[in-house]
Scaffold this motif. Structure first.
Motif, PDB file in Angstrom:
ATOM      1  N   ASN A 162     -13.808  22.332   0.037  1.00 21.79           N
ATOM      2  CA  ASN A 162     -13.708  21.795  -0.136  1.00 21.79           C
ATOM      3  C   ASN A 162     -13.083  20.400  -0.787  1.00 21.79           C
ATOM      4  N   TRP A 163     -13.458  19.352  -1.438  1.00 24.15           N
ATOM      5  CA  TRP A 163     -11.856  18.569  -1.674  1.00 24.15           C
ATOM      6  C   TRP A 163     -11.649  18.820  -2.845  1.00 24.15           C
ATOM      7  N   MET A 164     -11.888  19.950  -3.636  1.00 25.58           N
ATOM      8  CA  MET A 164     -11.075  20.340  -4.866  1.00 25.58           C
ATOM      9  C   MET A 164      -9.793  21.444  -3.615  1.00 25.58           C
ATOM     10  N   THR A 165     -10.496  22.106  -2.810  1.00 26.12           N
ATOM     11  CA  THR A 165      -9.188  23.170  -2.047  1.00 26.12           C
ATOM     12  C   THR A 165      -8.245  22.335  -0.872  1.00 26.12           C
ATOM     13  N   ALA A 166      -8.689  21.201   0.013  1.00 26.93           N
ATOM     14  CA  ALA A 166      -8.663  20.106   0.293  1.00 26.93           C
ATOM     15  C   ALA A 166      -7.313  19.162  -0.229  1.00 26.93           C
ATOM     16  N   ALA A 167      -7.553  19.112  -1.536  1.00 29.43           N
ATOM     17  CA  ALA A 167      -6.329  18.018  -2.432  1.00 29.43           C
ATOM     18  C   ALA A 167      -4.846  18.197  -2.288  1.00 29.43           C
ATOM     19  N   LYS A 168      -4.118  17.832  -1.583  1.00 24.62           N
ATOM     20  CA  LYS A 168      -2.952  18.282  -1.516  1.00 24.62           C
ATOM     21  C   LYS A 168      -1.951  19.443  -2.879  1.00 24.62           C
ATOM     22  N   SER A 169      -1.615  20.210  -2.865  1.00 24.50           N
ATOM     23  CA  SER A 169      -1.044  21.409  -3.936  1.00 24.50           C
ATOM     24  C   SER A 169       0.109  20.269  -4.746  1.00 24.50           C
ATOM     25  N   GLY A 170       0.187  20.508  -5.036  1.00 23.83           N
ATOM     26  CA  GLY A 170       1.047  20.622  -5.973  1.00 23.83           C
ATOM     27  C   GLY A 170       1.132  18.743  -6.514  1.00 23.83           C
ATOM     28  N   ALA A 171      -0.140  18.139  -6.157  1.00 25.16           N
ATOM     29  CA  ALA A 171      -0.128  16.444  -7.081  1.00 25.16           C
ATOM     30  C   ALA A 171      -0.596  16.660  -7.721  1.00 25.16           C
ATOM     31  N   ARG A 172      -0.907  15.107  -8.645  1.00 28.56           N
ATOM     32  CA  ARG A 172      -1.860  15.161  -9.982  1.00 28.56           C
ATOM     33  C   ARG A 172      -3.346  14.766  -9.623  1.00 28.56           C
TER      34      ARG A 172
ATOM     35  N   VAL B 261     -11.698  24.654 -13.205  1.00 29.28           N
ATOM     36  CA  VAL B 261     -11.238  24.050 -13.042  1.00 29.28           C
ATOM     37  C   VAL B 261      -9.998  22.740 -13.419  1.00 29.28           C
ATOM     38  N   LEU B 262      -9.562  23.885 -14.387  1.00 30.67           N
ATOM     39  CA  LEU B 262      -8.776  23.331 -15.096  1.00 30.67           C
ATOM     40  C   LEU B 262      -8.127  24.261 -14.650  1.00 30.67           C
ATOM     41  N   ALA B 263      -8.240  25.845 -13.819  1.00 28.47           N
ATOM     42  CA  ALA B 263      -7.453  27.667 -13.967  1.00 28.47           C
ATOM     43  C   ALA B 263      -6.833  25.877 -12.405  1.00 28.47           C
ATOM     44  N   ARG B 264      -7.533  25.626 -12.187  1.00 25.88           N
ATOM     45  CA  ARG B 264      -7.200  25.167 -10.092  1.00 25.88           C
ATOM     46  C   ARG B 264      -6.347  23.484 -10.812  1.00 25.88           C
ATOM     47  N   GLY B 265      -6.072  23.794 -12.020  1.00 26.47           N
ATOM     48  CA  GLY B 265      -5.039  22.325 -11.566  1.00 26.47           C
ATOM     49  C   GLY B 265      -4.923  20.845 -12.058  1.00 26.47           C
ATOM     50  N   LEU B 266      -6.763  20.722 -12.145  1.00 22.92           N
ATOM     51  CA  LEU B 266      -7.286  19.303 -12.453  1.00 22.92           C
ATOM     52  C   LEU B 266      -7.329  18.872 -14.346  1.00 22.92           C
ATOM     53  N   ASN B 267      -7.095  17.568 -14.177  1.00 20.87           N
ATOM     54  CA  ASN B 267      -7.362  17.060 -15.514  1.00 20.87           C
ATOM     55  C   ASN B 267      -8.500  16.411 -15.688  1.00 20.87           C
ATOM     56  N   VAL B 268      -8.974  16.549 -16.623  1.00 18.33           N
ATOM     57  CA  VAL B 268     -10.563  16.274 -16.533  1.00 18.33           C
ATOM     58  C   VAL B 268     -11.216  15.165 -17.561  1.00 18.33           C
ATOM     59  N   GLN B 269     -11.754  14.079 -17.337  1.00 19.77           N
ATOM     60  CA  GLN B 269     -12.057  13.171 -17.924  1.00 19.77           C
ATOM     61  C   GLN B 269     -13.951  13.201 -18.324  1.00 19.77           C
ATOM     62  N   VAL B 270     -14.443  14.091 -19.709  1.00 20.72           N
ATOM     63  CA  VAL B 270     -15.156  14.434 -19.589  1.00 20.72           C
ATOM     64  C   VAL B 270     -16.968  12.862 -20.202  1.00 20.72           C
ATOM     65  N   VAL B 271     -17.299  12.971 -19.767  1.00 22.30           N
ATOM     66  CA  VAL B 271     -18.126  11.076 -19.688  1.00 22.30           C
ATOM     67  C   VAL B 271     -19.191  11.513 -20.978  1.00 22.30           C
TER      68      VAL B 271
ATOM     69  N   LEU C  71       1.119  -1.506   0.217  1.00 19.69           N
ATOM     70  CA  LEU C  71      -0.005   0.100   0.210  1.00 19.69           C
ATOM     71  C   LEU C  71       0.621   1.566   0.209  1.00 19.69           C
ATOM     72  N   LEU C  72       0.733   2.340  -1.027  1.00 18.14           N
ATOM     73  CA  LEU C  72       1.493   3.136  -0.986  1.00 18.14           C
ATOM     74  C   LEU C  72       0.804   4.238  -0.702  1.00 18.14           C
ATOM     75  N   ASP C  73       1.189   5.403  -0.592  1.00 14.60           N
ATOM     76  CA  ASP C  73       1.271   6.788  -0.607  1.00 14.60           C
ATOM     77  C   ASP C  73       0.089   7.203  -1.290  1.00 14.60           C
ATOM     78  N   MET C  74      -0.436   8.344  -1.227  1.00 10.42           N
ATOM     79  CA  MET C  74      -2.092   8.465  -2.053  1.00 10.42           C
ATOM     80  C   MET C  74      -1.575   9.960  -1.937  1.00 10.42           C
TER      81      MET C  74
ATOM     82  N   ALA D  69      -2.541   2.899  -8.104  1.00  3.71           N
ATOM     83  CA  ALA D  69      -1.859   2.703  -6.803  1.00  3.71           C
ATOM     84  C   ALA D  69      -1.984   3.698  -6.239  1.00  3.71           C
ATOM     85  N   ASN D  70      -1.778   5.356  -6.375  1.00  2.45           N
ATOM     86  CA  ASN D  70      -1.192   6.238  -5.796  1.00  2.45           C
ATOM     87  C   ASN D  70      -1.844   7.131  -5.682  1.00  2.45           C
ATOM     88  N   CYS D  71      -3.318   7.158  -5.982  1.00  2.00           N
ATOM     89  CA  CYS D  71      -4.667   8.028  -6.175  1.00  2.00           C
ATOM     90  C   CYS D  71      -5.183   7.680  -5.140  1.00  2.00           C
TER      91      CYS D  71
END
Length: 685
Positions: A536-546, A579-589, A468-471, A510-512
């Motif tokens: 929210n989850w977006m502001t709480a996510a680790k800075s610099g993460a993917r 969401v793009l300016a905030r660094g997310l990559n998005v897969q749109v369904v 189990l890895l760091d996530m 494994a790291n997500c």
């Protein structure tokens, strides 16, 4: 003698009337337009009264304006300007002063035809008093997109390929990416199935879905809108070996003050599906038992590892020992398991004498069924991103309590955080292992005080034993009830179950951390409001993460009409808070289609599938966010030669009600069925 009264008042309005008074009685003579009128009377004098308010033609007080970068592939946005007279405004975009056919909206995507031209917008204002026009200042000349060439191939030193600690996964690390690349493709063992990374950045990517310990080769290539490079020379690595099948050393603690009670399901001899009525402590000191009908079921995952599943929680449910004395505020709990049903009140209970259970570890969600958290006992507090527990993934969670007044130390795999509140535990005399909604592989309980170093050592050993890895990265499912689901039809819950089904490959790197933040009934307006919350989850996510998102939204906006839905989509993605300016990559369904084939949903799907969508959000060729947004055509997923999420099948086989997928439909939506590239979890590394 006839009398003629000629009215030539050009300020008349259609709402004005003429009152003809005869013997004091007014008579209405029709509606008026601004023109000449004759009032005739053959015998008696008449008086004419014109009633109404004159309407002035509109006057422009602030001209229309254009914002945006004047370059091919970018989108310009116009304002209508400000006007007096409350007019109706119509816009027309101009290329070097000449109207552009079909360009009459608030935004205009620049095309190759605009290269070298100056672009302006003309606003035409109309009211009852007349009409007026005003034209913006021109922007330009529009710059052309340089003629692109495919990127160079990856050099051998640009990337490495190695075995991952996680079961059945490998790790691809990009040290450098060829100039001009906006996407990176990869394929295993020279196969024809080509996968694409979520973005073309450097760093480590965990690639799942392989047989543990097997050897595999990997090729990668760089790509942009002009084409792809040659494939780099293949490299070979072994997938991570099977972890956790047996109990191994987890470290030592002071036995006199903190005896360890350890339960590993490999010790069970029951058959798959049997009820578990006894669980032996590996140290031989404290065994747990359950009454018939109140124990969990033994199950095997796809690798043959044993776990116990807690499906429900009737009174007295769970494995227990009421004779164990527990320290009031000095104890630790570590679990290795998988949440398959978030929101079912998962907990480890102490203080069970008399049937009262106190929750120590809980996965109760904070917002709807947003995502489960490790919680402090007796409080509603939740941890931050690093302490939040994902769904559908095998993880180690732990809590170390050192006294009733010290904030507990919380573990999720290799991440360590501290709860926002201390512990308010009661004196108890028993243990009840009750974890509804969790598949439990191993449990470690320490009755007594542990130092941080001692607790860290146990957590680290468990993570190593189970691979189990760091996530640090988030993988977020956002949307409405189609993504959220209910019960076994939830995407996140179904995937938690799917991890244990033979023949289904792991999809999640494994790291997500996988979170399902979708809420039934969500509209684009609501997810935009949630995006902009201060916490929210977006502001709480680790800075610099993917951080990656899978987005499926739109059905609850049908009443808005397709043009408004498009504008709301663009707003969600773009701007300072987009969401793009905030660094997310998005897969749109591109929305799965319900059996009614609603025309607005068909139009939305067509737009999402087109380059117009990517250009409108700045993710098209040559634009700022090129390569950051992918569209997956889930409605094309096939199974047995059919497209069950579109038109070939439906009804009760794959849908609950013609709109929401049932568990079978959720499976196809998640995995893509026989066509994995169309699953919503496709290529999220």
């Amino acid at each position: 003698m006839a009398k003629h009264i000629i009215l030539t008042d050009t300020t008349l309005d259609p709402a004005d009337v003429i009152l003809v008074r005869r013997s004091g009685l007014p008579q209405v003579v029709g509606d008026l337009a601004a023109d000449s009128y004759t009032v005739r009377d053959t015998s008696a004098p008449v008086s004419v009264t014109v009633t109404g308010t004159a309407v002035a033609a509109p006057v422009n007080t602030t001209p229309p304006a254009i914002s945006g970068t004047p370059a091919v592939g970018q989108t310009l946005t116009a304002t209508e300007g400000t006007w007096s007279g409350a007019p109706v405004i119509a816009l027309q975009w101009l290329r070097d002063g000449v109207a552009i056919a079909g360009a009459s909206g608030l935004s205009y995507p620049l095309t190759a035809a605009d290269a070298g031209a100056n672009i302006s917008v003309r606003a035409s204002a109309t009211n009852a008093g007349g009409a007026a026009t005003a034209t913006s200042a021109a922007v330009g000349p529009v710059t052309d997109v340089p003629v692109a060439t495919p990127p160079a191939a990856f050099a051998a030193g640009d990337w490495t390929f190695a075995t991952a600690a996680a079961t059945g996964q490998v790790v691809l690390t990009l040290a450098a990416v060829p100039a001009g690349a906006t996407a990176v493709d990869y394929t295993f063992d020279g196969g024809t199935t080509v996968h694409t990374l979520m973005d073309a950045g450097t760093g480590a990517r965990y690639l799942p879905g392989l047989t543990p310990g097997s050897s595999t080769s990997l090729r990668i290539r760089a790509r942009n809108n002009a084409g792809a490079s040659a494939w780099a020379t293949a490299k070979t690595a072994n997938a991570g070996t099977l972890k956790g099948a047996s109990a191994t050393t987890i470290g030592t603690v002071p036995a006199s003050s903190a005896p360890i009670l350890r339960y590993h399901m490999a010790s069970l001899t029951a058959a798959d599906g049997d009820e578990v009525l006894a669980l032996n402590d590996l140290g031989g000191t404290t065994n747990l038992s359950a009454a018939a009908g109140l124990g969990p079921k033994l199950r095997l995952d796809k690798y043959g590892r044993k776990f116990i599943r807690y499906e429900a929680e009737p009174a007295g449910f769970g494995l227990r020992n009421d004779a164990v004395v527990t320290d009031k505020g000095n104890f630790s709990v570590f679990l290795v398991g998988r949440v398959f049903a978030p929101g079912r009140g998962t907990y480890i209970a102490l203080n069970t004498t008399g049937g009262t259970a106190g929750a120590i570890i809980s996965t109760t969600p904070a917002q709807g069924d947003t995502f489960p958290f490790v919680r402090a006992y007796g409080t509603g507090s939740t941890t931050d991103f690093s302490g939040s527990m994902p769904v559908g993934q095998l993880v180690m969670i732990g809590v170390n309590y050192r006294s009733p007044n010290v904030a507990p130390r919380i573990y999720v795999n290799q991440s360590v955080s501290t709860s926002t509140r201390g512990v308010n535990a009661e004196v108890g005399s028993g243990i009840r292992l009750s974890v509804p909604g969790i598949d439990l592989y191993e449990a470690v309980l320490v009755n007594g005080a542990l130092s941080n170093d001692e607790a860290d050592a146990i957590a680290s050993a468990l993570c190593s034993n189970w691979g189990l890895l760091d996530m640090p990265n988030a993988l977020v499912l956002e949307g409405d009830s189609i993504t959220r689901g209910a019960g076994p039809d939830s995407v996140s819950e179904w995937w938690g179950r799917a991890h244990n089904q033979a023949g289904l490959a792991d999809i999640i790197p494994a790291n997500c951390k996988l979170f399902n933040t979708a809420i039934s009934g969500n509209t684009i307006d609501q997810i935009t409001a949630q995006r902009d919350l201060s916490t929210n989850w977006m502001t709480a996510a680790k800075s610099g993460a993917r951080n990656n998102m899978v987005l499926h939204i739109g059905y609850n906006n049908i009443g808005d009409g397709i043009d408004t839905i498009k504008a709301k989509y663009v707003s969600y993605f773009t701007g300072e808070n987009g969401v793009l300016a905030r660094g997310l990559n998005v897969q749109v369904v591109a929305n799965i289609n319900n059996t009614s084939n609603h025309p607005v949903m068909l139009a939305l799907r067509t737009w999402l599938d087109s380059t117009d969508f990517l250009n409108a959000i700045g993710a098209g060729p040559g634009q700022t966010y090129e390569g950051r947004v992918k569209v997956v055509q889930t409605y094309l997923a096939e199974e047995g030669g059919l497209r069950p999420l579109f038109v070939d099948a439906g009804g009760g086989t794959y849908y609950v009600d013609g709109v929401h997928p049932n568990s079978e439909g959720t499976r196809v939506m998640t995995t893509g069925g026989d066509t994995p590239r169309y699953g919503i979890m496709a290529d999220v590394a």
